[in-house]
Design a protein around this motif. Structure first.
Motif, PDB file in Angstrom:
ATOM      1  N   ILE A  71       0.860  -1.177   0.000  1.00 42.72           N
ATOM      2  CA  ILE A  71       0.000   0.000   0.000  1.00 42.72           C
ATOM      3  C   ILE A  71       0.904   1.236   0.000  1.00 42.72           C
ATOM      4  O   ILE A  71       1.817   1.354   0.808  1.00 42.72           O
ATOM      5  CB  ILE A  71      -0.931   0.009   1.238  1.00 42.72           C
ATOM      6  CG1 ILE A  71      -1.790  -1.261   1.292  1.00 42.72           C
ATOM      7  CG2 ILE A  71      -1.793   1.260   1.263  1.00 42.72           C
ATOM      8  CD1 ILE A  71      -2.709  -1.454   0.117  1.00 42.72           C
ATOM      9  N   GLY A 128      -2.353   5.773  -0.119  1.00 42.78           N
ATOM     10  CA  GLY A 128      -3.388   4.931   0.471  1.00 42.78           C
ATOM     11  C   GLY A 128      -3.393   5.011   1.993  1.00 42.78           C
ATOM     12  O   GLY A 128      -4.451   5.114   2.628  1.00 42.78           O
ATOM     13  N   ARG A 129      -2.209   4.971   2.587  1.00 42.07           N
ATOM     14  CA  ARG A 129      -2.102   5.051   4.048  1.00 42.07           C
ATOM     15  C   ARG A 129      -2.577   6.412   4.555  1.00 42.07           C
ATOM     16  O   ARG A 129      -3.293   6.495   5.556  1.00 42.07           O
ATOM     17  CB  ARG A 129      -0.668   4.767   4.500  1.00 42.07           C
ATOM     18  CG  ARG A 129      -0.238   3.337   4.200  1.00 42.07           C
ATOM     19  CD  ARG A 129       1.086   2.947   4.855  1.00 42.07           C
ATOM     20  NE  ARG A 129       2.084   3.990   4.959  1.00 42.07           N
ATOM     21  CZ  ARG A 129       3.065   4.185   4.069  1.00 42.07           C
ATOM     22  NH1 ARG A 129       3.166   3.418   3.009  1.00 42.07           N
ATOM     23  NH2 ARG A 129       3.957   5.157   4.261  1.00 42.07           N
ATOM     24  N   LEU A 161      -6.383   6.823   4.440  1.00 41.22           N
ATOM     25  CA  LEU A 161      -7.019   6.161   5.576  1.00 41.22           C
ATOM     26  C   LEU A 161      -6.886   7.023   6.837  1.00 41.22           C
ATOM     27  O   LEU A 161      -7.866   7.211   7.575  1.00 41.22           O
ATOM     28  CB  LEU A 161      -6.391   4.779   5.778  1.00 41.22           C
ATOM     29  CG  LEU A 161      -7.106   3.828   6.716  1.00 41.22           C
ATOM     30  CD1 LEU A 161      -8.560   3.627   6.329  1.00 41.22           C
ATOM     31  CD2 LEU A 161      -6.381   2.487   6.735  1.00 41.22           C
ATOM     32  N   LEU A 192      -9.089   2.308   0.305  1.00 42.40           N
ATOM     33  CA  LEU A 192      -7.853   1.956  -0.386  1.00 42.40           C
ATOM     34  C   LEU A 192      -8.044   1.858  -1.893  1.00 42.40           C
ATOM     35  O   LEU A 192      -7.177   2.256  -2.660  1.00 42.40           O
ATOM     36  CB  LEU A 192      -7.277   0.654   0.160  1.00 42.40           C
ATOM     37  CG  LEU A 192      -6.726   0.713   1.581  1.00 42.40           C
ATOM     38  CD1 LEU A 192      -6.246  -0.661   2.020  1.00 42.40           C
ATOM     39  CD2 LEU A 192      -5.618   1.755   1.702  1.00 42.40           C
ATOM     40  N   ARG A 193      -9.177   1.348  -2.332  1.00 42.52           N
ATOM     41  CA  ARG A 193      -9.401   1.212  -3.778  1.00 42.52           C
ATOM     42  C   ARG A 193      -9.514   2.571  -4.461  1.00 42.52           C
ATOM     43  O   ARG A 193      -9.194   2.690  -5.645  1.00 42.52           O
ATOM     44  CB  ARG A 193     -10.623   0.354  -4.049  1.00 42.52           C
ATOM     45  CG  ARG A 193     -10.367  -1.108  -3.787  1.00 42.52           C
ATOM     46  CD  ARG A 193     -11.574  -1.991  -4.159  1.00 42.52           C
ATOM     47  NE  ARG A 193     -11.446  -3.260  -3.483  1.00 42.52           N
ATOM     48  CZ  ARG A 193     -12.018  -3.580  -2.309  1.00 42.52           C
ATOM     49  NH1 ARG A 193     -12.811  -2.702  -1.700  1.00 42.52           N
ATOM     50  NH2 ARG A 193     -11.831  -4.752  -1.766  1.00 42.52           N
ATOM     51  N   GLU A 234      -5.596   3.525  -4.347  1.00 42.84           N
ATOM     52  CA  GLU A 234      -4.649   2.517  -4.834  1.00 42.84           C
ATOM     53  C   GLU A 234      -5.099   1.857  -6.132  1.00 42.84           C
ATOM     54  O   GLU A 234      -4.286   1.264  -6.826  1.00 42.84           O
ATOM     55  CB  GLU A 234      -4.450   1.409  -3.783  1.00 42.84           C
ATOM     56  CG  GLU A 234      -3.898   1.880  -2.468  1.00 42.84           C
ATOM     57  CD  GLU A 234      -2.474   2.371  -2.561  1.00 42.84           C
ATOM     58  OE1 GLU A 234      -1.666   1.758  -3.281  1.00 42.84           O
ATOM     59  OE2 GLU A 234      -2.170   3.385  -1.930  1.00 42.84           O
ATOM     60  N   LEU A 264      -6.578  -3.973  -5.731  1.00 45.00           N
ATOM     61  CA  LEU A 264      -5.724  -4.556  -4.697  1.00 45.00           C
ATOM     62  C   LEU A 264      -5.232  -5.943  -5.109  1.00 45.00           C
ATOM     63  O   LEU A 264      -4.723  -6.701  -4.284  1.00 45.00           O
ATOM     64  CB  LEU A 264      -6.486  -4.634  -3.368  1.00 45.00           C
ATOM     65  CG  LEU A 264      -6.978  -3.300  -2.814  1.00 45.00           C
ATOM     66  CD1 LEU A 264      -7.773  -3.500  -1.530  1.00 45.00           C
ATOM     67  CD2 LEU A 264      -5.828  -2.335  -2.586  1.00 45.00           C
ATOM     68  N   VAL A 274      -9.871  -6.496   4.018  1.00 45.39           N
ATOM     69  CA  VAL A 274     -10.030  -5.041   3.964  1.00 45.39           C
ATOM     70  C   VAL A 274     -11.494  -4.622   3.916  1.00 45.39           C
ATOM     71  O   VAL A 274     -11.843  -3.523   4.358  1.00 45.39           O
ATOM     72  CB  VAL A 274      -9.222  -4.379   2.813  1.00 45.39           C
ATOM     73  CG1 VAL A 274      -7.736  -4.621   2.983  1.00 45.39           C
ATOM     74  CG2 VAL A 274      -9.705  -4.829   1.453  1.00 45.39           C
TER      75      VAL A 274
END
Length: 141
Positions: free
Chosen positions: A3, A7-8, A11, A80-81, A84, A87, A123
């Protein structure tokens, strides 16, 4: 699969909005200070989240951002999607049906599908609300 920072940070941004929701808009500079992430980088991320309908914004002196929905309605996978993309652990699983000339003879495809399913199940099983309420818990599928 790794990731990215984007992405991090997305979040962390979403968690911050959930934690500091007092019914109003939260200035990005406040989030930037609390999370120790540059406001410029957060601006790039919040644009993606806004386009996806995950956050709403307003301009002006009382401007800022807030979640568009309740934290229980966002999964980590959803967030995340947005930043990112897929996945999938291997490129051949990024599209359905699998578009690979070796799909009929690939011995490892079922393994990669299993890993992809495990990633998605995990996730998608954790919500933003779960993280806000139980940030130190060990989640498992």
């Amino acid at each position: 699969m790794k990731i990215s920072t984007k992405g991090r940070y997305a979040l962390r941004l979403m968690i911050d909005l959930a934690q500091h929701d007092a019914g109003g808009y939260i200035p990005l500079r406040d989030i930037s200070k609390r999370q120790e992430i540059s406001a410029k980088y957060l601006e790039q991320i919040v644009v993606q989240l806004s386009r996806a309908g995950f956050v709403i914004s307003t301009r002006g002196a009382q401007g800022g951002y807030q979640l568009a929905r309740h934290p229980s309605e966002y999964t980590v996978g959803d967030i995340l999607r947005i930043t990112e993309g897929s996945l999938a652990p291997v490129a051949c699983l990024e599209h359905e049906p699998v578009d690979c000339p070796r799909v009929d003879e690939c011995i490892t495809l079922s393994f990669w599908r299993g890993l992809y399913d495990a990633i998605n199940n995990y996730v998608d099983s954790v919500t933003l609300e779960d993280l806000v309420n139980n940030g130190t818990l060990n989640f498992s599928i």
